[in-house]
Design an enzyme around this catalytic site. Structure first.
Site, PDB file in Angstrom:
ATOM      1  N   CYS A  67       0.808  -1.214   0.000  1.00  0.00           N
ATOM      2  CA  CYS A  67       0.000   0.000   0.000  1.00  0.00           C
ATOM      3  C   CYS A  67       0.845   1.270   0.000  1.00  0.00           C
ATOM      4  CB  CYS A  67      -0.921   0.021   1.225  1.00  0.00           C
ATOM      5  SG  CYS A  67      -1.997   1.476   1.258  1.00  0.00           S
ATOM      6  N   ARG A  70      -0.236   4.642   2.909  1.00  0.00           N
ATOM      7  CA  ARG A  70      -0.192   4.377   4.351  1.00  0.00           C
ATOM      8  C   ARG A  70       0.066   5.601   5.235  1.00  0.00           C
ATOM      9  NH1 ARG A  70       3.932  -0.495   4.797  1.00  0.00           N
ATOM     10  NH2 ARG A  70       4.477  -0.023   2.618  1.00  0.00           N
ATOM     11  N   TRP A 238      -9.382   5.793  -0.993  1.00  0.00           N
ATOM     12  CA  TRP A 238      -9.778   6.332  -2.298  1.00  0.00           C
ATOM     13  C   TRP A 238      -8.806   5.767  -3.333  1.00  0.00           C
ATOM     14  CZ3 TRP A 238      -8.814   9.843   1.817  1.00  0.00           C
ATOM     15  CH2 TRP A 238      -7.494  10.318   1.897  1.00  0.00           C
ATOM     16  N   GLU A 243      -4.762   3.223 -10.959  1.00  0.00           N
ATOM     17  CA  GLU A 243      -5.479   1.950 -10.785  1.00  0.00           C
ATOM     18  C   GLU A 243      -6.595   1.838 -11.820  1.00  0.00           C
ATOM     19  OE1 GLU A 243      -6.252   0.695  -6.576  1.00  0.00           O
ATOM     20  OE2 GLU A 243      -5.913   2.814  -6.225  1.00  0.00           O
TER      21      GLU A 243
END
Ligand code: HEM
Ligand SMILES: N=C(Nc1cccc(CNC[C@@H]2CCCN2)c1)c1cccs1
Length: 363
Positions: A67, A70, A238, A243
């Site tokens: 991720c 973070r 979000w 992506e």
């Protein structure tokens, strides 16, 4: 028994770190560990207190090696729904989560935690990968919609679901109480915020009829805290624009839009030398950023996200914690070498609490 000892070990490690981070006294820590030891010897498991569950879910985000988002791990909103064990009641809580997280576009990172695994059994599970996701259909070798949803879509149709067979049909929630048949729950359209993808300059874009949903809510991962498994704990943040623009809408085995975009841009798609794929890719990501911003939906670009991750790395160092990461996922799929992430390596140790993959619920 052996696994009681293993569980006590995991619990002790978690309580030690959790109580230190929350500035609770050594004495409170020791009393709590004795209390847990008692509960484990009586019942084979133990129950987290509310604040332990909350901090554990935040630590799990902080430990998510793949991720990039973070930095805000401590701002996660945690909803404790461990007492919700029927499919109907769970559906209610899923709608609450969608509504709370969406927040009219000003997305709030949140997690809803349902009942933990007990005696190796999951009290309740959801089959969906994300609470909001498009169906996928395979017709005469052609794919309509999201290819990653083909299996789940077939299951929904076998359970009686009928849809418009468009590329953007939102799947129903498939919720299964342990040992029972899975039940379908249609999400009311008013709960599903979506964004029409348009381009600020390229007029042709607006006739592609391309859209995507606002809030990604991962619902198929297992949250592990101090040796306790939470198999249904949907969490949302979000999107980072890549992506959507560099994977979901761009991959050849997903919505595969690059050739169409190149054509409307008048690019020479016959030769790689024109870098038409790369030009189309950049314009698609510009369109995603433009559309979400215009719709007032929170979204982060990959450059800003990388800078925020750099701040996360600095914060962790200042707090005496080693950052762990999965370089292969942390680098963005568009212009990776323009971010600092590309130019360094990350320790990929897996530490708990964390979010893990798990098997699909039992058929
Ligand atoms: C707040 C905004 C957030 C952003 C922009 C963000 C961004 C991302 C991105 C881009 C990925 C890679 C996904 C992919 O390539 O498929 C990712 C992975 C991940 N994120 Fe975040 N994230 C955010 C919040 C969160 C939250 C709130 C959690 C959990 C509480 C979380 C947990 C994870 C996990 C577990 C993965 C790895 C998933 C896997 O292994 O398939 N993230 N994140
Ligand atoms: N921005 C997000 N993206 C994200 C995070 C975790 C997992 C995923 C889904 N990843 C699976 C896809 C499909 C294969 C590779 N990527 C997306 C968030 C989703 C939930 C919280 S943040």
């Amino acid at each position: 028994t052996k696994n009681d000892t293993a569980l006590l070990m995991e619990a002790t490690k978690f309580i030690h770190t959790c109580y230190n981070e929350l500035n609770l006294s050594k004495e409170e820590q020791i009393n709590r560990i004795e209390e847990i030891q008692e509960e484990i010897s009586n019942t084979g498991t133990y129950t987290h207190k509310g604040f332990e569950l909350t901090h554990g879910a935040k630590m799990a985000w902080r430990n998510s090696n793949r991720c990039i988002g973070r930095l805000l791990w401590h701002t996660l909103d945690v909803f404790d729904e461990r007492n919700t064990v029927t499919a109907e009641a769970a559906f209610e809580k899923f709608l609450n989560h969608i509504h709370y997280a969406t927040n009219e576009g000003k997305i709030r990172p949140a997690i809803t935690i349902f009942a933990p695994r007990k005696d190796g059994k999951d009290p309740i599970r959801i089959w969906n990968h994300q609470l909001i996701r498009y169906a996928g259909y395979e017709k005469e070798g052609k794919v309509i919609g999201d290819s990653t949803s083909i299996k789940l879509t077939k299951m929904c149709e076998q359970l009686g679901w009928r849809s418009d067979q468009t590329p953007y049909d939102v799947l129903p929630l498939v919720i299964q109480e342990n040992g029972k048949v899975p039940k379908l729950f249609e999400i009311p359209k008013s709960f599903v915020k979506e964004v029409d993808i348009t381009h600020p300059d390229l007029e042709g874009f607006n006739h592609l009829g391309v859209r995507w949903y606002a809030v990604p809510i991962i619902s198929n991962m297992r949250l592990e805290i101090g040796g306790i498994d939470y198999p249904m704990a949907p969490f949302n943040g979000w999107y980072m624009e890549t992506e959507i623009g560099a994977r979901n809408l761009a991959d050849q085995d997903r919505y595969n839009l690059l050739p169409e975009i190149a054509k409307l841009m008048g690019l020479d798609t016959k030769s790689n030398l024109s870098l038409w794929v790369d030009k189309a890719l950049v314009e698609l990501n510009i369109a995603v950023l433009h559309s979400y911003h215009q719709a007032g939906i929170t979204l982060v670009d990959h450059h800003t996200a990388a800078k925020q991750f750099k701040s996360f790395e600095k914060n962790e160092l200042e707090n005496g914690r080693a950052v762990t990461g999965d370089w292969t996922w942390l680098i963005p799929p568009l212009s990776p070498a323009t971010t600092h992430i590309f130019h360094q390596s990350y320790n990929h140790d897996i530490i708990s609490p964390n979010y893990f993959y798990q098997d699909d619920p039992e058929e």
